[in-house]
Scaffold this motif. Structure first.
Motif, short mmCIF file in Angstrom:
data_model
loop_
_atom_site.label_atom_id
_atom_site.label_comp_id
_atom_site.label_asym_id
_atom_site.label_seq_id
_atom_site.Cartn_x
_atom_site.Cartn_y
_atom_site.Cartn_z
N TYR A 1 9.35 11.77 9.77
CA TYR A 1 9.58 10.38 10.18
C TYR A 1 9.87 9.47 8.99
N PHE A 2 9.45 9.88 7.78
CA PHE A 2 9.65 9.06 6.60
C PHE A 2 11.02 9.34 5.97
N ASN A 3 11.56 8.31 5.31
CA ASN A 3 12.69 8.59 4.44
C ASN A 3 12.15 9.18 3.13
N GLU A 4 13.04 9.60 2.25
CA GLU A 4 12.60 10.31 1.04
C GLU A 4 11.72 9.44 0.16
N GLN A 5 12.06 8.16 0.01
CA GLN A 5 11.25 7.27 -0.83
C GLN A 5 9.86 7.09 -0.24
N GLN A 6 9.79 6.92 1.08
CA GLN A 6 8.48 6.77 1.72
C GLN A 6 7.62 8.02 1.55
N LYS A 7 8.26 9.19 1.63
CA LYS A 7 7.52 10.44 1.42
C LYS A 7 6.89 10.48 0.03
N GLN A 8 7.68 10.13 -0.98
CA GLN A 8 7.17 10.16 -2.34
C GLN A 8 6.06 9.12 -2.53
N ASP A 9 6.25 7.95 -1.93
CA ASP A 9 5.22 6.91 -2.01
C ASP A 9 3.91 7.38 -1.39
N LYS B 1 0.82 -1.21 0.00
CA LYS B 1 0.00 0.00 0.00
C LYS B 1 0.86 1.27 0.00
N HIS B 2 2.17 1.11 0.22
CA HIS B 2 3.11 2.25 0.26
C HIS B 2 2.65 3.30 1.27
N ALA B 3 2.26 2.82 2.44
CA ALA B 3 1.72 3.74 3.45
C ALA B 3 1.65 3.05 4.80
N LEU B 4 1.42 3.85 5.82
CA LEU B 4 1.10 3.34 7.15
C LEU B 4 -0.40 3.06 7.19
N VAL B 5 -0.77 1.86 7.61
CA VAL B 5 -2.20 1.54 7.68
C VAL B 5 -2.82 2.20 8.91
N HIS B 6 -4.14 2.21 8.91
CA HIS B 6 -4.88 2.96 9.92
C HIS B 6 -4.79 2.35 11.32
N SER B 7 -4.80 1.00 11.40
CA SER B 7 -4.89 0.38 12.73
C SER B 7 -4.37 -1.04 12.73
N LEU B 8 -4.12 -1.51 13.96
CA LEU B 8 -3.89 -2.93 14.22
C LEU B 8 -5.07 -3.45 15.01
N ILE B 9 -5.61 -4.57 14.59
CA ILE B 9 -6.71 -5.20 15.32
C ILE B 9 -6.30 -6.63 15.63
N ASP B 10 -6.21 -6.94 16.91
CA ASP B 10 -5.74 -8.26 17.36
C ASP B 10 -4.37 -8.58 16.76
#
Length: 734
Positions: free
Chosen positions: A534-542, A505-514
Motif C-alpha cells: 500500500y505504501f509508495n517506495e519513499q513511505q516504505k523506507q520511512d 512521524k513518517h508513519a500511519l498513526v495508531h488511531s483516530l479519536i473524535d
C-alpha cells in the motif's frame, strides 16, 4: 472398500490392507479403480459438525469449557441427486447416515433399501436423508451410479404436489455440489472419523510407592495409557508442558481425576487427549499401576516442504517450527494444543501460510475456513473478534493464490457476501469499522495497547478484505459486486492515507479519536501496509527507519505479530537483519529448552514468570501454531519462492541468503515441487509446474548453459524457468 476380484494379482491383495488403513482415518491414497464412490454430504456441514465435536473437548482443570461464540449445526435434512446415463441395468448399493428415501426418476422404493436396481437409460437417482446427531451422508456404489462431489445437494428442495398430482417446479431451489473428503470406504462414514494414534513411551520414568512421574522427552499430544491398573480408590494425573507444571497439583492447566474400581489388572486409556511432555500420576495406596505410556495422536500429513542451510541453529529453528505446526495441525489448524484447542481465525491464518510451505494440504485449509465461517445468519464477528473476521477474508484470497482452486470460491461466495454484509452494516458515520458492543478488538497481546476510537489496523484489514471480495466477485461473474467492492476498497484506502498518515512521524498513526489523530505510532498497521504493498517506495523506507527499526516504538513480544513484523522486513530486503532476529528470538526459546515454540516469549522474563500468562502461573502455551512462522519466512523470503499467478502457473524465485553461506529447499505446489539450491556462487533450480522467473543480483553477468540470462540493470538479472527443466546458474553474489 475397493473391490478387487480374488483372481486378480496378489499384489492388489496387499494393497487392500494399505487402503483400509488410510480410509479408516479419512485420508486416502490413490485408487486403482477408475470409478469409485465416496461419502458425500452438504458442503461445509461435516466441517461444522467436526469443529463442534473438537472444540467442545476443551477442559479447564477437568471442567468443561465451551467456546465464546455461537456454534452452528449441520442441516438435518438433505436431498442428494444426480442424472446418469446407465449403459446396462445395474445393481446399486446404498449406505446412508440417517433415515432416508431413495428414488429413481421420482419413484420411491419401499422402506430403506440397501440396494436398488437402476435400468439402462437416462435416469435421475435421488436420496433424501434425515439425521440429527450426525451429518446426513450417503455412499452410493454401482458400476455407473456412484456418489461423488458432482452430485447436487440442497437443504430445502421446495418440492410439493398439487391437487392433480403434479410435482412442483423446483427452479427456486438453490443446489450446490456435494461435499466430500476421501471417505472412500462404505463402512467408514464421516461420523467415524478419528485421527490415528501411535504408541509412545517416556524417555524417563520415576516410580515411587504411590506415584509415577514421566518425561516423554519433548512436547507431544495424545492419550495417556495406564498399564496393569488394579485396585480401588482415587487416581490423579497432572499434565505439564514443563516439569514445574506437572509437579504443581494446584495450578497445572490440565488434569484427570479418576475413581478406580478394578479387581483385576487391566489397561486403561484416558478419554480425552492432552498436550504434555511430563505426566505426574498419583494414586491411593489401594491402587497399583505397572507402567504408564501414551497414544500419540496426529494428523497423517506428509511434510513436502524442506529447508537446510549453513547455519545449524537456523536448521534447528526450522525443524522445531515444523514439529510445532505438526502438533497444532489436528482435524483443523488450531491455536495451541494445551489450553484452548479451539479454531481461531487469526491463528489459523498464519497456519495456512506455513502449510503452503510445508504440507500444502488444501483440505485442512478449506475445512478450517468452513468451520470458522459456520452458517447464516451472521450474528457476530468470527471468534467475536473484528480483525479475525478480516483474516478470514484474507485467508480465502491466499488460498486462491497458492492453489488456484476456483471451485471452492464459487461454492462459498454467498457465505462471503453475507459476512461482508454484516461488516458493512457495522460501519460508523465515517464508513469505517470501530468497535461496537460485542466486538472484541484484539490486534495482539501487548501491554497498554489502546483499542479506543477508529483503529488504523482494523481499517487496513477491512480494505484488504474488500479487495478480496472484488477478486472473488469476478471469479463468480458478479460484475456488479466486483465494481461495488472495489469502489469501497478504493474509497477506504484513500481515507486511510488521508486520515492516518503523519508526515512528521513518517508513519500511519495508531488511531483516530473524535476525528483527530492520536499521538501513538505502533508497528502493526505500518508493517501490514508494507507487504500489502500500500505504501509508495519513499513511505516504505520511512516506515522501515522510523517504525520497524526504531527501538522507541513499542516492541512486539508475541510470535504472532513477530511473524508479520519480520515478513515486512523481509519484503524490504532485510533478510540479514531478520536472520539475526530469528536466531535471537526463536533461538532464545531453544536456549530455555523449548522442544516446540511458544505462544509468547519475552527474554526479560525469568524463573517462574517464563510460563505465566493470563494471570495463571502456567497459562502460557508452550506449543502454539503462531510460533512456527520461520517455515513461511524461510520458504517465501530466503528461498524466495512464491506464486505470481494463482496455483503457481507462474511463480517468482528471488533467493536471498541473508548472510548464510548456502541454503537448499523444497517448496510444494498444487502439482509437484520447486527445488532449489543457492550459495554465493551457484544456484540450482527445477520446477514441476508452471513457468518460473529467477531474479538475482550479481556482480557480473551470470552464466547458465540451459537458459538465457537477461540483464535488467543495477546488477539485476532474470532467467525464465521452464517446467521440468534443470538449471544451474553461476553468478557472483553482491
Amino acid at each position: 472398500m475397493i473391490k478387487i476380484k480374488l483372481h486378480k494379482l496378489l499384489f492388489y491383495k496387499a494393497l487392500l490392507a494399505v487402503f483400509a488403513v488410510c480410509n479408516l482415518t479419512g485420508f486416502s491414497t490413490a485408487s486403482a479403480q477408475a470409478k469409485k464412490a465416496t461419502w458425500i454430504y452438504y458442503p461445509g456441514d461435516f466441517e461444522v459438525w467436526l469443529g463442534n465435536k473438537m472444540q467442545n473437548r476443551r477442559t479447564d482443570r477437568g471442567s468443561f469449557l465451551p467456546v465464546l461464540w455461537k456454534m452452528d449445526s449441520h442441516y438435518v435434512l438433505v436431498e442428494f441427486h444426480k442424472d446418469f446415463d446407465v449403459p446396462a441395468t445395474e445393481e446399486v448399493k446404498l449406505y446412508v447416515e440417517g433415515i432416508y428415501n431413495a428414488k429413481v426418476d421420482g419413484q420411491a422404493f419401499i422402506g430403506y433399501p440397501k440396494s436398488i436396481t437402476v435400468p439402462a437409460g437416462h435416469h435421475k437417482v435421488s436420496l433424501k436423508v434425515y439425521c440429527q446427531d450426525r451429518v446426513p451422508a450417503i455412499f452410493v456404489q454401482g458400476k455407473t451410479v456412484v456418489s461423488d462431489d458432482t452430485w447436487l445437494v440442497t437443504f430445502e428442495d421446495k418440492e410439493w404436489i398439487d391437487a392433480t398430482g403434479k410435482v412442483s417446479d423446483k427452479s427456486g431451489t438453490t443446489y450446490l455440489n456435494a461435499g466430500a473428503w476421501n471417505f472412500n470406504d462404505p463402512l467408514s462414514p464421516p461420523s467415524k472419523f478419528r485421527l490415528p494414534t501411535l504408541p509412545q513411551h517416556a524417555v524417563k520414568s520415576e516410580k515411587k510407592a504411590n506415584s509415577i512421574f514421566l518425561d516423554f522427552g519433548k512436547e507431544t499430544f495424545g492419550f495417556v495409557k495406564l498399564h496393569g491398573l488394579k485396585g480401588k480408590g482415587k487416581l490423579h494425573i497432572y499434565y505439564g508442558e514443563s516439569r514445574e507444571e506437572a509437579m504443581s497439583v494446584e495450578h497445572c492447566e490440565t488434569l484427570d481425576e479418576l475413581d478406580i474400581n478394578e479387581p483385576v489388572k487391566k489397561d486403561s486409556v484416558m478419554e480425552l487427549s492432552k498436550a504434555l511432555r511430563y505426566v505426574n500420576a498419583q494414586y491411593d495406596g489401594g491402587i497399583s499401576v505397572d507402567s504408564v505410556s501414551m497414544l500419540y495422536e496426529y494428523a497423517p500429513l506428509t511434510q513436502r516442504g524442506a529447508f537446510r542451510c549453513s547455519d545449524d541453529e537456523v536448521n534447528k529453528i526450522y525443524d522445531i517450527s515444523k514439529y510445532t505446526l505438526q502438533l497444532a495441525t489436528r482435524e483443523f489448524f488450531i491455536d495451541g494444543i494445551k489450553r484452548d484447542r479451539w479454531i481461531w481465525s487469526g491463528d489459523a491464518y498464519q497456519s495456512y501460510a506455513m502449510n503452503y510451505y510445508s504440507f500444502f494440504d488444501s483440505p485442512t485449509v478449506t475445512r478450517t475456513i468452513l468451520a470458522l465461517r459456520g452458517k447464516d445468519p451472521v450474528t457476530s464477528h468470527i471468534n467475536t473478534i473484528m480483525d479475525y473476521t478480516f483474516y478470514w477474508f484474507l485467508s480465502i484470497n491466499d488460498y486462491y493464490q497458492y492453489t488456484g482452486d476456483k471451485s471452492f470460491i464459487k461454492q462459498f461466495y454467498p457465505r462471503m457476501q453475507t459476512l461482508m454484509d454484516y461488516c458493512l452494516a457495522r460501519r460508523d458515520s465515517n464508513g469505517m469499522m470501530a468497535g461496537l458492543p460485542g466486538d472484541w478488538l484484539f490486534i495482539d497481546w501487548a501491554d497498554g495497547l489502546s483499542k479506543k476510537g477508529e483503529l488504523s489496523f482494523e481499517q487496513l484489514l477491512f480494505c484488504r478484505s474488500l479487495e478480496t471480495m472484488a477478486t472473488c466477485a469476478k471469479l463468480n461473474n458478479d460484475a456488479e459486486g466486483a465494481a461495488k467492492y472495489q469502489a469501497l476498497a478504493d474509497e477506504l484506502k484513500a481515507k486511510i492515507f488521508k486520515l492516518y498518515w503523519n508526515d512528521q512521524k513518517h508513519a500511519l498513526v495508531h488511531s483516530l479519536i473524535d476525528g483527530a489523530q492520536s499521538d501513538n505510532v505502533t508497528r502493526y498497521t505500518n508493517m501490514f501496509a508494507i507487504f500489502f504493498n500500500y505504501f509508495n517506495e519513499q513511505q516504505k523506507q520511512d516506515v522501515k527507519t522510523n517504525v520497524l527499526l526504531n527501538d522507541k516504538i513499542q516492541k512486539i513480544t508475541t510470535p504472532y505479530m513477530r511473524f508479520y513484523e519480520l515478513e515486512a522486513l523481509c519484503a524490504m530486503g532485510e533478510q540479514g537483519y531478520v536472520l539475526k532476529q530469528m536466531k535471537d528470538y526463536w533461538g532464545g526459546m531453544l536456549k530455555l529448552g523449548a522442544t516446540s515454540f511458544w505462544e509468547e516469549y519475552n527474554p526479560d522474563k525469568t524463573g517462574a514468570d517464563v510460563y505465566a500468562m493470563y494471570g495463571r502461573p502456567f497459562g502460557k502455551s508452550l506449543c502454539h501454531a503462531w510460533g512456527a512462522s520461520p517455515i513461511y519466512l524461510l520458504g517465501k523470503y530466503y528461498l524466495g519462492i512464491k506464486p505470481l499467478t494463482p496455483g503457481y502457473q507462474s511463480y517468482l524465485v528471488e533467493p536471498n541468503l541473508g548472510g548464510l553461506k548456502w541454503m537448499e529447499g523444497t517448496v510444494p505446489t498444487p502439482d509437484g515441487n520447486i527445488k532449489m539450491y543457492c550459495s554465493t556462487s551457484q544456484i540450482k533450480i527445477k520446477g514441476d509446474i508452471g513457468t518460473g522467473l529467477l531474479r538475482i543480483k550479481s556482480k557480473s553477468k551470470p552464466v547458465c548453459k540451459t537458459g538465457t540470462i537477461q540483464a535488467k540493470g543495477n546488477n539485476g538479472y532474470e532467467l525464465s524457468i521452464e517446467k521440468g527443466k534443470d538449471y544451474i546458474v553461476s553468478y557472483s553474489a553482491l
